[in-house]
Design an enzyme around this catalytic site. Structure first.
Site, PDB file in Angstrom:
ATOM      1  N   GLN A 144      -4.767  -4.569   7.316  1.00  7.86           N
ATOM      2  CA  GLN A 144      -5.836  -5.508   6.966  1.00  7.86           C
ATOM      3  C   GLN A 144      -5.848  -6.754   7.839  1.00  7.86           C
ATOM      4  OE1 GLN A 144      -8.271  -4.694   5.154  1.00  7.86           O
ATOM      5  NE2 GLN A 144      -7.361  -2.832   4.321  1.00  7.86           N
ATOM      6  N   LYS A 155     -10.663   0.517  10.473  1.00 10.03           N
ATOM      7  CA  LYS A 155     -10.908  -0.677   9.659  1.00 10.03           C
ATOM      8  C   LYS A 155     -11.341  -1.859  10.520  1.00 10.03           C
ATOM      9  CE  LYS A 155      -7.292   0.589   6.355  1.00 10.03           C
ATOM     10  NZ  LYS A 155      -7.924   0.972   5.076  1.00 10.03           N
ATOM     11  N   HIS A 211       0.871  -1.176   0.000  1.00 12.16           N
ATOM     12  CA  HIS A 211       0.000   0.000   0.000  1.00 12.16           C
ATOM     13  C   HIS A 211       0.917   1.239   0.000  1.00 12.16           C
ATOM     14  CE1 HIS A 211      -2.820   2.961   1.777  1.00 12.16           C
ATOM     15  NE2 HIS A 211      -3.798   2.152   1.426  1.00 12.16           N
ATOM     16  N   ASP A 258       2.922  -4.084   8.113  1.00  8.90           N
ATOM     17  CA  ASP A 258       1.722  -3.291   7.897  1.00  8.90           C
ATOM     18  C   ASP A 258       0.525  -4.203   8.158  1.00  8.90           C
ATOM     19  OD1 ASP A 258      -0.559  -2.141   6.892  1.00  8.90           O
ATOM     20  OD2 ASP A 258       0.317  -1.525   4.980  1.00  8.90           O
TER      21      ASP A 258
HETATM   22  C1  LIG Z   1      -2.655  -2.676   3.598  1.00 15.13           C
HETATM   23  C2  LIG Z   1      -2.942  -1.279   4.019  1.00 15.13           C
HETATM   24  N1  LIG Z   1      -1.949  -0.523   4.529  1.00 15.13           N
HETATM   25  C3  LIG Z   1      -2.162   0.728   4.938  1.00 15.13           C
HETATM   26  C4  LIG Z   1      -3.389   1.310   4.839  1.00 15.13           C
HETATM   27  C5  LIG Z   1      -3.534   2.726   5.286  1.00 15.13           C
HETATM   28  O1  LIG Z   1      -4.421   2.822   6.350  1.00 15.13           O
HETATM   29  P1  LIG Z   1      -4.843   4.256   6.876  1.00 15.13           P
HETATM   30  O2  LIG Z   1      -5.420   4.992   5.720  1.00 15.13           O
HETATM   31  O3  LIG Z   1      -5.846   3.963   7.928  1.00 15.13           O
HETATM   32  O4  LIG Z   1      -3.605   4.902   7.398  1.00 15.13           O
HETATM   33  C6  LIG Z   1      -4.460   0.568   4.301  1.00 15.13           C
HETATM   34  C7  LIG Z   1      -5.813   1.115   4.157  1.00 15.13           C
HETATM   35  O5  LIG Z   1      -6.099   1.985   3.372  1.00 15.13           O
HETATM   36  C8  LIG Z   1      -4.221  -0.745   3.888  1.00 15.13           C
HETATM   37  O6  LIG Z   1      -5.208  -1.486   3.381  1.00 15.13           O
END
Ligand SMILES: Cc1ncc(COP(=O)(O)O)c(C=O)c1O
Ligand SMILES: Cc1ncc(COP(=O)(O)O)c(C=O)c1O
Lengths: 139, 407, 407, 139
Positions: free
Chosen positions: C199, C222, C119, C196
């Site tokens: 998910q 989430k 991500h 990370d």
């Molecule tokens: C795998 C993963 N990493 C990081 C994020 C970033 O999360 P956030 O926007 O809550 O910081 C997300 C969600 O968008 C994600 O699915």
């Protein structure tokens, strides 16, 4: 008796006005600062360790009545104790003020601080000197 | 129905529900009106979804509500919506400036000019950046009355000063600093001007354009909003060229495995899922305050302050208060009682249901200057009554009586 | 009363109140149970105050509730409370690691090992830090099935690799990566391991100690929690020596005008007023999920996924799905319909009340690898029903029919 | 007629299947990329400006039906226009899809995109090419 009266007893007043062992040692073997970051109170604890015992203890600092009285009483109580004994006193003192345990007789006048447990906000004040002691005696 | 103090109090569930409590810690954080609490719950119950990137109606509605809040906050401080960046709080806002602007622009021996009355939030970020860049920190002194020593500016504002960062209203002294003048003089030597508005945004009318600053930071939780959301305002021209701070989703244009390009402001500075519900509720808080009127909030604070100081001066000679006497002072009363420690005083007041803060109030350098490790602090807001101020004064008298042997 | 899917749905006001809506975007953000919404409102209505630094009862109660939430989150991931740092979201957590650890430890030509399925939140912070330090970025490739190419590790894991940062469960492919194995091998070359968990924390049982990582990041929003709060877990020994990231109140020991010393973890990493209500509500969310049981959440996701893939495979040959087929895949279905663009598909599904996301899902490099600018994505959670999956499949058939001339 | 049918008309299908002016120019005087960061769609617009007019226009890119059709129709419409005329068309197009204004007759077939206004999510798709045009013509 109000919580406040229960806590701010004559004995604490005496130590607050005339703290014992306030100052520095001539030749300390350990010097340990302690800080309560929530209010900025700080003290410096000095110990002279000899043959596994606390031969002398002194401290300096500024703080509220509770922290000053606790440091004064502690410095008096730990003199002459072996390191394990001193740590055991620390454990018992904390059990009393943090967890509200029955005050141990060995704590002597420090039992006057038992009320701190109910005045939650003051726990960090009461334990300031004791945390410094535990740090100082860490191997 | 005209807005009365009583009707305002009824808007705040915690205030209305606890007549026993005299809450005098709004400078640390304010209570919340039902409109704000409900804006947040309603959003979660009825229209919650993540913002941006959503091709479906629910997400679009959430995005609209979030962007609407940005417009509201812009209106609240007289800015353009594109200049409003949602952050967690003042602290994050100031770190954003220190990191994004500071790491990029400061060089060895450059100077950062702060003041002696800064909150740690406007000191520590600069320490971190100074250590990385070799820049040096200086501070405008504070006079014995608790004002900035403007006379020192001539000497302090050298060509080496690249940034001047100062608090708009002190959270200890209540002083409202002459930001317009400092900004004008800082601009004359080409320095960036950063304003910590954590206390001014909640308590007085703010027009960022009129201040002449480049950045203005504030927290939602001190202005009737929720925790978790605050604002960094940045002048459009400055934001335009500012490199990003946090990296992640939504702040990018194109991402490759080893490099990326960045979106325009304000998106460039909002990485990841923002505090959506918090921003929306903060919008509701700004609407609430604008409904009351910020000038009225300020006048109310001022009136309570004058009443409090008058009574303390007259009836409690053992109480020493800090901060200037004059129009340039908001509703904050830091004080000490004899040589008693602030913790002892606050704890005793708490036994009378009076909530004041005790400590260094995140301003250790200022307290060092005052010669005290800590002070107690009572602070007022739009829901505070004169009767509460009276209860505070009476409470202090009882504390004095209780501690008479200790004084 | 046993927890049934129907009773779970009743816990979520938005789900229960919108029978017309098929919400298939929980991977972007989940809906919230009433217990979480109410934990937050109740806190504001009944016991709100700022935490720490408060000498009065209300503030102490707030501090207790906030620290209690830290304990709950620690329990949720099998960690110690002192290892739990409250942040805004996964993005901030990963930036914290990249800045605090990376700026301090990375040198020119050091290597940062990521993966092709990251991500943007786990790419861009490293880009920023790489540019400042001169470190280089490499990535573990993704196989055509959508798994990590572990065979490439031997060559990639040189002594130069100082940090390996990878996603636990992909938000596009649904792949659950073999973090334990990667961490073990990364440790063998002395690299820091960052996970990370955005998910994985919401969708499967996580035990951070068992993973063998040094850091684990996730977002509250989430996992049934509010926006504005997330967690960075750090192994105690690593946190101990980690320099601070954001500077400000509450993270310090002593502050002078030009320098400061810092508190112990976790306070060292929580500068300023934290997202208090959000952390408390996130605690309620973690309690809620533990009440249902994370293994059960995972099995439910899995069952929905298998049902969905089976129907798509059998009935919609024009639909191409991405991600591995097997036990190592969670409830995420990224797909394309013929050559139709994801936006056209998602928009058409929205007209049938079916909410799916369309875009690059903050994973541009992965999409580049898939040869697509964007995909549509349906994702499931504990409140998703088989009937909803069926409505999604039927909806897709209608979309196919509508666009038959366009395909 | 459903919102969807209102939008996805025959005319868009034609431009989607056979976009006009798709490709690159031999000697463009301006080249302007455009990105829709929310979905990652991107295009590159090329113009040849001569005597204050858009002599030729071409574009390349990938995107949804709406953004492709919009780019195709735009590239055809702006050819031969003066710069102020082109900017005025951009203004009118945006007024139609962003604000829901009555479609201006000058927009010709682009009026088929009026429905975008009601499908809010697609506004950024429809305006992708137009934003690039405005950027390209910035002084
Ligand atoms: C795998 C993963 N990493 C990081 C994020 C970033 O999360 P956030 O926007 O809550 O910081 C997300 C969600 O968008 C994600 O699915
Ligand atoms: C003057 C001033 N600056 C900065 C801050 C920091 O605000 P926050 O903790 O919301 O980041 C505060 C409040 O504590 C403040 O009073």
């Amino acid at each position: 008796m109000s919580l406040l009266e229960e806590l701010y007893k004559e004995i604490l007043l005496r130590h607050y006005k005339r703290p014992l062992n306030f100052g520095v040692l001539e030749n300390p073997t350990v010097r340990q600062p302690g800080v309560n970051p929530s209010c900025g109170d700080s003290l410096e604890l000095e110990l002279r360790l000899e043959d596994g015992r606390i031969a002398e203890a002194a401290w300096k600092g500024q703080g509220c009545a509770i922290s000053m009285a606790s440091a004064s009483l502690m410095s008096e109580l730990i003199k002459g104790q072996t390191l394990p004994q001193a740590l055991e006193l620390a454990r018992k003192f904390k059990a009393m003020v943090v967890e509200g345990a029955e005050p141990a007789p060995e704590l002597g006048d420090l039992r006057a601080l038992a009320g701190v447990h109910k005045l939650h906000a003051r726990v960090k004040c009461a334990t300031l000197a004791w945390n410094a002691l535990e740090e100082a005696l860490k191997p | 129905m005209p807005l009365t103090l009583e009707s305002i109090r009824q808007d705040f569930p915690l205030i209305a529900g606890r007549p026993d409590l005299v809450y005098l810690d709004s400078t640390a954080s304010s209570q919340k009106p039902q409109a704000v609490i409900e804006a947040m719950s309603r959003f979660y119950r009825e229209s919650y979804a993540n913002v941006h990137r959503g091709a479906y109606s629910l997400s679009l509605a959430a995005t609209d509500a979030y962007e609407q809040a940005r417009h509201t906050l812009a209106r609240f401080i007289g800015a353009e919506p594109e200049e409003v960046i949602f952050v967690r709080n003042t602290t994050e806002a100031l770190n954003l400036v220190a990191y994004a602007w500071g790491l990029h622009n400061l060089r060895e021996d450059d100077e950062i000019l702060l003041t002696e009355m800064e909150h740690h939030a406007n000191l520590v970020p600069w320490h971190l950046v100074a250590r990385r860049t070799g820049a040096r920190i200086k501070a405008i002194p504070v006079t014995p009355e608790g004002r900035l020593e403007l006379a020192a500016l001539d000497e302090l504002l050298t060509e080496r000063v690249r940034v001047v960062s100062l608090v708009h209203m002190s959270n200890v002294l209540g002083t409202v600093n002459p930001v317009v003048e400092v900004a004008r003089r800082a601009k004359a030597v080409g320095a960036l001007v950063v304003v910590d508005g954590a206390q001014s945004a909640p308590h007085l009318p703010v027009d960022v354009k009129a201040l002449g600053a480049d950045f203005f930071a504030f927290s939602g939780h001190k202005m009737c909003g929720p925790t978790g959301a605050g604002v960094l305002w940045g002048r459009a021209e400055v934001l335009q060229d500012l490199p990003p701070f946090l990296g992640g989703g939504d702040m990018i244009l194109e991402v490759h495995l080893d490099r990326s390009t960045y979106a325009k402001p304000p998106q460039r500075f909002e990485a990841g899922t923002p505090p959506i519900a918090e921003a929306i509720a903060l919008g509701a808080a700004a609407e609430y305050l604008m409904g009351v009127g910020m000038e009225r909030v300020w006048q109310h604070d001022r009136a309570l302050l004058e009443h409090c100081l008058a009574r303390l001066d007259a009836e409690l000679p053992e109480v020493r208060t800090f901060g200037p006497r004059g129009e340039d002072r908001g509703g904050v009363v830091a004080f000490s009682l004899g040589d008693l420690h602030a913790h002892d005083v606050a704890c005793a007041l708490d036994q009378h249901g009076i909530a004041v803060r005790a400590g260094h109030h995140c301003a250790q350098p200022l307290h060092r200057k005052l010669g005290l490790a800590s002070t107690a602090r009572a602070s007022f807001y739009l829901y505070t009554t004169f009767e509460e101020v009276d209860r505070f004064v009476e409470g202090l008298k009882q504390v004095r009586e209780f501690f008479k042997d200790w004084l």
